[in-house]
Motif scaffolding. Structure first.
Motif, PDB file in Angstrom:
ATOM      1  N   LEU A  52      -3.685  -5.261   5.297  1.00  0.00           N
ATOM      2  CA  LEU A  52      -3.524  -6.499   6.116  1.00  0.00           C
ATOM      3  C   LEU A  52      -2.615  -7.614   4.916  1.00  0.00           C
ATOM      4  O   LEU A  52      -1.649  -8.238   5.153  1.00  0.00           O
ATOM      5  CB  LEU A  52      -4.375  -7.230   6.246  1.00  0.00           C
ATOM      6  CG  LEU A  52      -4.670  -8.879   6.921  1.00  0.00           C
ATOM      7  CD1 LEU A  52      -3.652  -8.616   8.098  1.00  0.00           C
ATOM      8  CD2 LEU A  52      -6.030  -9.413   7.020  1.00  0.00           C
ATOM      9  N   HIS A  53      -3.141  -7.572   3.680  1.00  0.00           N
ATOM     10  CA  HIS A  53      -2.617  -8.453   2.659  1.00  0.00           C
ATOM     11  C   HIS A  53      -0.951  -7.932   2.207  1.00  0.00           C
ATOM     12  O   HIS A  53      -0.262  -8.844   1.793  1.00  0.00           O
ATOM     13  CB  HIS A  53      -3.275  -8.581   1.289  1.00  0.00           C
ATOM     14  CG  HIS A  53      -4.682  -9.220   1.798  1.00  0.00           C
ATOM     15  ND1 HIS A  53      -4.576 -10.350   2.275  1.00  0.00           N
ATOM     16  CD2 HIS A  53      -5.776  -9.034   1.503  1.00  0.00           C
ATOM     17  CE1 HIS A  53      -5.909 -10.858   2.411  1.00  0.00           C
ATOM     18  NE2 HIS A  53      -6.500 -10.122   1.879  1.00  0.00           N
ATOM     19  N   SER A  61       7.941  -8.131   2.435  1.00  0.00           N
ATOM     20  CA  SER A  61       6.912  -7.033   3.093  1.00  0.00           C
ATOM     21  C   SER A  61       6.273  -5.837   2.441  1.00  0.00           C
ATOM     22  O   SER A  61       5.800  -4.962   2.680  1.00  0.00           O
ATOM     23  CB  SER A  61       8.040  -6.008   4.035  1.00  0.00           C
ATOM     24  OG  SER A  61       8.890  -5.514   3.071  1.00  0.00           O
ATOM     25  N   TRP A  62       6.181  -6.498   0.923  1.00  0.00           N
ATOM     26  CA  TRP A  62       5.278  -5.857   0.030  1.00  0.00           C
ATOM     27  C   TRP A  62       4.799  -6.592  -0.683  1.00  0.00           C
ATOM     28  O   TRP A  62       4.971  -7.858  -0.731  1.00  0.00           O
ATOM     29  CB  TRP A  62       6.390  -4.809  -0.986  1.00  0.00           C
ATOM     30  CG  TRP A  62       7.430  -5.642  -1.703  1.00  0.00           C
ATOM     31  CD1 TRP A  62       8.541  -6.030  -1.016  1.00  0.00           C
ATOM     32  CD2 TRP A  62       7.464  -6.251  -2.802  1.00  0.00           C
ATOM     33  NE1 TRP A  62       9.458  -6.697  -2.012  1.00  0.00           N
ATOM     34  CE2 TRP A  62       8.422  -6.996  -3.050  1.00  0.00           C
ATOM     35  CE3 TRP A  62       6.288  -6.189  -3.878  1.00  0.00           C
ATOM     36  CZ2 TRP A  62       8.656  -7.424  -4.461  1.00  0.00           C
ATOM     37  CZ3 TRP A  62       6.627  -6.919  -5.028  1.00  0.00           C
ATOM     38  CH2 TRP A  62       7.790  -7.574  -5.240  1.00  0.00           C
ATOM     39  N   ALA A  63       3.848  -6.294  -1.819  1.00  0.00           N
ATOM     40  CA  ALA A  63       2.987  -6.949  -2.796  1.00  0.00           C
ATOM     41  C   ALA A  63       2.791  -6.397  -3.737  1.00  0.00           C
ATOM     42  O   ALA A  63       2.976  -5.035  -3.856  1.00  0.00           O
ATOM     43  CB  ALA A  63       1.683  -7.600  -1.968  1.00  0.00           C
ATOM     44  N   SER A  64       2.643  -6.846  -5.123  1.00  0.00           N
ATOM     45  CA  SER A  64       2.455  -6.192  -6.393  1.00  0.00           C
ATOM     46  C   SER A  64       1.047  -5.955  -6.467  1.00  0.00           C
ATOM     47  O   SER A  64       0.100  -6.735  -5.706  1.00  0.00           O
ATOM     48  CB  SER A  64       2.797  -7.170  -7.539  1.00  0.00           C
ATOM     49  OG  SER A  64       2.234  -8.324  -7.613  1.00  0.00           O
ATOM     50  N   VAL A  65       0.530  -5.271  -7.434  1.00  0.00           N
ATOM     51  CA  VAL A  65      -0.994  -4.987  -7.482  1.00  0.00           C
ATOM     52  C   VAL A  65      -1.647  -6.276  -7.830  1.00  0.00           C
ATOM     53  O   VAL A  65      -2.707  -6.573  -7.505  1.00  0.00           O
ATOM     54  CB  VAL A  65      -1.040  -3.662  -8.478  1.00  0.00           C
ATOM     55  CG1 VAL A  65      -2.660  -3.638  -8.585  1.00  0.00           C
ATOM     56  CG2 VAL A  65      -0.438  -2.548  -7.907  1.00  0.00           C
ATOM     57  N   VAL A 106       4.127  -2.590  -3.870  1.00  0.00           N
ATOM     58  CA  VAL A 106       2.976  -1.589  -2.926  1.00  0.00           C
ATOM     59  C   VAL A 106       3.579  -2.001  -1.551  1.00  0.00           C
ATOM     60  O   VAL A 106       3.699  -3.023  -1.055  1.00  0.00           O
ATOM     61  CB  VAL A 106       1.601  -1.875  -3.084  1.00  0.00           C
ATOM     62  CG1 VAL A 106       0.887  -1.035  -2.150  1.00  0.00           C
ATOM     63  CG2 VAL A 106       1.200  -1.800  -4.638  1.00  0.00           C
ATOM     64  N   HIS A 107       4.246  -0.718  -0.849  1.00  0.00           N
ATOM     65  CA  HIS A 107       4.807  -1.085   0.455  1.00  0.00           C
ATOM     66  C   HIS A 107       3.824  -0.367   1.581  1.00  0.00           C
ATOM     67  O   HIS A 107       3.284   0.916   1.096  1.00  0.00           O
ATOM     68  CB  HIS A 107       6.033  -0.314   0.580  1.00  0.00           C
ATOM     69  CG  HIS A 107       7.170  -1.243  -0.437  1.00  0.00           C
ATOM     70  ND1 HIS A 107       8.022  -1.976   0.208  1.00  0.00           N
ATOM     71  CD2 HIS A 107       7.251  -1.158  -1.704  1.00  0.00           C
ATOM     72  CE1 HIS A 107       8.776  -2.431  -0.965  1.00  0.00           C
ATOM     73  NE2 HIS A 107       8.558  -1.872  -2.044  1.00  0.00           N
ATOM     74  N   LEU A 108       3.982  -0.668   2.711  1.00  0.00           N
ATOM     75  CA  LEU A 108       3.100   0.011   3.705  1.00  0.00           C
ATOM     76  C   LEU A 108       4.030   1.387   4.285  1.00  0.00           C
ATOM     77  O   LEU A 108       5.124   1.080   4.113  1.00  0.00           O
ATOM     78  CB  LEU A 108       2.975  -0.505   5.147  1.00  0.00           C
ATOM     79  CG  LEU A 108       2.101  -2.039   4.886  1.00  0.00           C
ATOM     80  CD1 LEU A 108       2.006  -2.693   6.412  1.00  0.00           C
ATOM     81  CD2 LEU A 108       0.544  -1.132   4.696  1.00  0.00           C
ATOM     82  N   GLU A 109       3.606   2.287   4.522  1.00  0.00           N
ATOM     83  CA  GLU A 109       3.885   3.602   4.949  1.00  0.00           C
ATOM     84  C   GLU A 109       4.001   3.496   6.555  1.00  0.00           C
ATOM     85  O   GLU A 109       3.099   2.507   6.935  1.00  0.00           O
ATOM     86  CB  GLU A 109       3.337   5.069   4.511  1.00  0.00           C
ATOM     87  CG  GLU A 109       3.599   5.205   2.931  1.00  0.00           C
ATOM     88  CD  GLU A 109       5.181   5.678   2.886  1.00  0.00           C
ATOM     89  OE1 GLU A 109       6.050   4.922   3.134  1.00  0.00           O
ATOM     90  OE2 GLU A 109       5.270   6.865   2.573  1.00  0.00           O
ATOM     91  N   PRO A 110       4.935   4.168   7.490  1.00  0.00           N
ATOM     92  CA  PRO A 110       4.645   4.131   8.662  1.00  0.00           C
ATOM     93  C   PRO A 110       3.002   4.295   9.224  1.00  0.00           C
ATOM     94  O   PRO A 110       2.554   3.629  10.346  1.00  0.00           O
ATOM     95  CB  PRO A 110       5.583   4.949   9.423  1.00  0.00           C
ATOM     96  CG  PRO A 110       6.501   5.239   8.251  1.00  0.00           C
ATOM     97  CD  PRO A 110       5.891   5.051   7.038  1.00  0.00           C
TER      98      PRO A 110
END
Length: 141
Positions: A52-53, A61-65, A106-110
């Motif tokens: 979610l974050h 569309s991504w975030a760092s650790v 950090v990116h979401l995978e499908p």
């Protein structure tokens, strides 16, 4: 950390405690719902929050650790381990930043996106069902 009550603050009335109690009760009910929903998808509640974050991070569309650690209110090393577990499940992928090689994105995978969408829809419906019961207490100072 809370500051001690000063002489200018009003003491809390019974109604104030009732409002705070109801607020905490509704928060906990929602948390229990969320925990159950995440488990039904085969992930932990913390893994759901990580997904979610990532998706909900403002402006990209991504975030760092480090950003995820702040959002989760967790220690950096704990979030690294959480990301590793989600990566093993195929939910997320780490990528070296093109602009700063020291930063890991950090990116979401499908697969992570699919799980997140299903859970977010359930959460939205649950929040709508709480309308009117989930209010922030108003305590007079």
């Amino acid at each position: 950390m809370a500051t001690p009550m000063t002489r200018t603050e009003k003491p809390l009335a019974k109604q104030d405690f009732e409002q705070l109690s109801e607020f905490r009760y509704q928060i906990r009910r929602f948390e229990r719902f969320s925990e159950s929903a995440a488990k039904s998808e085969g992930i932990t509640p913390l893994q759901y929050l990580l997904l979610l974050h990532i998706k909900g991070f403002p402006g990209r569309s991504w975030a760092s650790v480090g950003e995820l650690a702040e959002r989760l209110q967790a220690q950096h090393h704990g979030v690294v381990a959480l990301v590793s577990r989600c990566e093993t499940l195929g939910l997320v992928v780490r990528r070296e930043s093109a602009s700063d090689r020291r930063q890991v994105e950090v990116h979401l995978e499908p697969a992570g996106e699919q799980v997140l969408v299903r859970l977010a829809q359930l959460h939205r419906a649950e929040l709508k069902s709480l309308a009117g019961r989930f209010t922030v207490p108003t305590i007079e100072l």
